[in-house]
Design an enzyme around this catalytic site. Structure first.
Site, short mmCIF file in Angstrom:
data_model
loop_
_atom_site.label_atom_id
_atom_site.label_comp_id
_atom_site.label_asym_id
_atom_site.label_seq_id
_atom_site.Cartn_x
_atom_site.Cartn_y
_atom_site.Cartn_z
CB CYS A 91 -0.92 0.03 1.21
SG CYS A 91 -1.99 -1.40 1.32
CB CYS A 144 -0.62 9.91 6.20
SG CYS A 144 -0.15 9.70 4.47
#
Lengths: 407, 145
Positions: B37, B106
């Site tokens: 990812c 994030c």
């Protein structure tokens, strides 16, 4: 000589205009501004003359027999669309099957997808782990319904050069029309539409130090004559294949760019190869775990695509902001998907996320290459110190055995 | 892509980069994300007897925003109790770093990393208690805590 920042090393995305090209274009904005379709006065005639000269310059670069085989378009995306849709629509009574490689530019892939929606059958030909189309696979995919094969001369991400001559022979034997997107390769690797039995070829100016917004489609006129149904209707310009007032200044610049490449391309390719190999050597001699994506043997002289294991591409781009390159990382693309080209070669998403593409060009210097190599080595080391994956790798942990929490 | 000044600042001067001994009973380790990812965070905490995070370290494979999010996370949790650290929300990280929508994941990863490190520490502490409980039956061992 002092370096100018940021250093441009993304010459497969686009190239700056050569000053000689700009110089050739300038009079066609202000003095010779005529419409090339105006038959009734000198303004029109000189514009038409300039267009015809450029047609010849483009034709010579690719070994076309006649200048009339060059159809000017707005760029390679339009050329690819015209080639695929134009052939499909004109020849649909002959068959409904089209073959394209899985690593084509999106202009080809998406045009093919649209044709699929119209009822055509499309085979997306896989490539091997070197990023090359295998002739056997291609041959097996061909049927008596196949009307068109579209395989690029050279790939824009990994620079691999396909066996165009062999593919051309295979298509000719079976009377299948062969289109190649030649944008990245012309003037850098041997390319000749006659010797290679190419029927249609997409070209663009801005990858060869010409202006943006101008391209061409080579359309074979004899043995066999290739017909297209026009996708743009209007005044019947460009032999009825592409209506729209000609971009005369752009065409003049495109012609000049082709002329320069025809004269200097071979020497330039050697120089670029030396620069590229210097970059590669200066990086791989000082860093471990760097993987070259795609064949080095069958590759454009100015392209390098490297995966720096355990370092993510976007963070690399951020670390080397003094250098303009691009990455196959998802984070840098609008789609948030990692590179489909690397994926098609069987490269894992983790390595795709770690890839950078370098494209050296006409205006890069040895000094710039050395600077970039030093910077890459320094920053990869720094980012690896930050990387838990690098630490695990150093400890001898096999990352593939870990159960990751995909998100 | 345009980064906020704070992301750039954390990226260029990341706080608390490093590794704590994952076998130490007072250390909790969180490893979240996946290489496929494009981001993996490892966040570690060292917790004292009062349940206060005395030290925190991270290493991150990921984009600038992922590095900045984890750097900020370590800064925030140091000196907090594990119960306090657990309440840190990703939205606070988004706000502090001015993350654009495509980079929100994030901050989510950073929150997950904190939670995962705390969970690891708690699991270790429970295991230790059980061990200590078992030990109590043996007269020779001094009572735990």
């Amino acid at each position: 000589m002092s370096l100018k920042f940021p250093i441009y090393m993304d010459n497969q995305a686009t190239t700056p205009c050569d000053p000689r090209v700009v110089e050739a274009m300038l009079p066609y904005f202000t003095q010779h501004f005529g419409n090339a379709a105006s038959r009734s006065h000198a303004y029109g005639w000189e514009a038409e003359e300039a267009v015809n000269e450029a047609r010849g310059q483009v034709a010579r670069l690719i070994g076309a027999k006649k200048p009339k085989e060059i159809v000017f378009t707005s760029g390679a995306t339009e050329s690819d669309n015209l080639a695929l849709k134009g052939v499909a629509h004109f020849y649909k009574s002959r068959g409904n099957h089209i073959i394209v490689s899985a690593i084509e530019h999106k202009a080809v892939l998406d045009a093919a997808k649209k044709l699929e929606k119209e009822g055509f059958e499309v085979t997306y030909l896989p490539v091997n782990d070197m990023g090359l189309v295998e002739l056997e696979t291609l041959e097996k995919a061909m049927t008596d319904k196949t009307i068109l094969v579209s395989i690029m001369l050279a790939n824009n991400e990994i620079g691999t050069v396909q066996p165009i001559k062999e593919i051309g022979a295979l298509c000719r034997e079976r009377k299948i029309i062969f289109h190649t997107d030649a944008v990245q390769g012309i003037g850098k690797v041997p390319f000749n539409v006659e010797e290679m039995n190419v029927d249609l070829a997409s070209l663009t100016a801005h990858k060869i130090y010409g202006p943006k917004g101008i391209g061409a489609l080579y359309v074979r006129r004899s043995r066999p004559r290739v017909r297209l149904s026009a996708e743009m209707d209007g005044g019947g310009h460009e032999f009825g294949m592409r209506s729209g007032t000609l971009n005369v200044a752009g065409i003049v610049g495109f012609g000049k760019a082709c002329e320069i490449l025809a004269d200097e391309g071979q020497d330039e390719a050697k120089r670029l190869r030396t620069l590229r190999d210097r970059l590669l050597d200066k990086i791989t001699s000082r860093l471990d775990e760097v993987v070259i994506n795609g064949s080095m043997e069958h590759r454009l002289p100015h392209n390098l695509n490297l995966s720096f294991s355990f370092v993510e591409g976007e963070s690399m781009l951020m670390a080397i902001k003094d250098v303009a390159v691009s990455s196959g990382s998802a984070c840098t693309s609008a789609s948030l998907e990692p590179s489909y080209v690397l994926h098609a070669m069987g490269i894992g998403d983790d390595m795709a996320h770690s890839s950078l593409r370098f494209g050296v060009g006409r205006f890069n210097t040895e000094e710039e290459v050395d600077y970039v190599a030093d910077l890459i080595v320094e920053k990869v080391n720094k980012l690896r110190e930050l990387s838990p994956l690098w630490e695990m790798h150093q400890e001898g942990i096999d990352l593939s055995t870990i159960e990751w929490t995909a998100h | 892509m345009a980064y906020s000044d704070k992301v750039i600042e954390h990226y260029e001067n990341p706080r608390n980069v490093g590794t704590l001994d994952k076998d130490d009973a007072s250390v909790g380790t969180g490893l979240v994300g996946a290489p496929a990812c494009g981001d993996v965070m490892r966040l570690q905490i060292k917790v004292n007897d009062e349940g206060v995070i005395e030290d925190a370290k991270f290493k991150t494979f990921g984009c600038g925003s992922a590095i900045a999010s984890s750097s900020l996370a370590t800064e925030w949790i140091k000196g907090k109790t594990i119960d306090e650290a657990e309440t840190i929300k990703n939205t606070a990280i988004v706000e502090e770093l001015n993350l654009p929508p495509v980079k929100i994941h994030c901050s989510v990863l950073a929150e997950d990393a904190i939670k995962s490190a705390i969970a690891d520490f708690r699991a270790k502490r429970e295991a230790k208690k059980e061990l200590a409980g078992a030990d109590e039956e043996q007269p020779a061992t001094p009572p735990a805590e």
